[in-house]
Design an enzyme around this catalytic site. Structure first.
Site, PDB file in Angstrom:
ATOM      1  N   GLN A  78       4.513   0.129  -2.466  1.00  0.00           N
ATOM      2  CA  GLN A  78       4.633   0.107  -1.044  1.00  0.00           C
ATOM      3  C   GLN A  78       5.563   1.475  -0.382  1.00  0.00           C
ATOM      4  O   GLN A  78       6.772   1.251  -0.317  1.00  0.00           O
ATOM      5  CB  GLN A  78       5.250  -0.982  -0.328  1.00  0.00           C
ATOM      6  N   PHE A  79       4.736   2.518  -0.242  1.00  0.00           N
ATOM      7  CA  PHE A  79       5.556   3.635   0.157  1.00  0.00           C
ATOM      8  C   PHE A  79       6.140   3.564   1.301  1.00  0.00           C
ATOM      9  O   PHE A  79       7.033   4.508   1.499  1.00  0.00           O
ATOM     10  CB  PHE A  79       4.470   4.772   0.063  1.00  0.00           C
ATOM     11  N   THR A  80       5.855   2.802   2.223  1.00  0.00           N
ATOM     12  CA  THR A  80       6.543   2.592   3.455  1.00  0.00           C
ATOM     13  C   THR A  80       7.964   1.991   3.404  1.00  0.00           C
ATOM     14  O   THR A  80       8.743   2.261   4.200  1.00  0.00           O
ATOM     15  CB  THR A  80       5.733   1.682   4.688  1.00  0.00           C
TER      16      THR A  80
END
Length: 149
Positions: A78-80
């Site tokens: 999850q890059f966010t």
């Protein structure tokens, strides 16, 4: 590297209508990889996740680890988690690793968790995923390999 660790009774990930990973009792680990991360960051997070003592013992104290209870891990990239929303309303993802590097370190995290004998389900890297989490407690812990929190 950042991780959101949620203690769950069960969880799964669905991509295009198909379950790609599922677990029973254990942790959902949402993992964000920063551009500056390397193998030492992976090792730190993998060791923390496998040893994190947030399951209750016979005295109802959070004193048992994933390994103590035979728990499982569902790993989801999850890059966010690297989003910086301190300025304005639109988060900046400038510190997030490029996909090639992020996938390499995500895969290494999964390998290290499996190497410890922990069953590990996975999401699909860069896919649009539906993650179903039955958070137990709820218990949610934030980890950062740079020890920012």
């Amino acid at each position: 590297m950042r991780a959101v660790v949620q203690r769950v009774t069960d969880a799964d990930v669905t991509v295009d209508g198909e379950i790609t990973g599922s677990i029973k009792k254990g942790f959902v680990v949402l993992l964000g990889v920063e551009e500056a991360d390397d193998i030492a960051d992976v090792r730190y997070i993998a060791d923390k996740v496998s040893g994190l003592r947030i399951f209750e013992d016979e005295h109802e104290k959070m004193n048992l680890s994933l390994m103590d209870v035979g728990g499982q891990v569902l790993a989801v990239s999850q890059f966010t988690l690297l989003g910086d929303a301190r300025k304005g309303k639109r988060p900046s993802f400038i510190k997030a690793a490029r996909p090639e590097k992020a996938k390499e370190l995500y895969d290494e995290f999964v390998r290290q968790i499996k190497e410890k004998g922990i069953f590990t389900g996975e999401g699909v890297f860069q896919a649009d995923m539906l993650v179903r989490i039955n958070n137990d407690g709820p218990v949610t812990i934030l980890l950062d390999s740079k020890k920012l929190f």
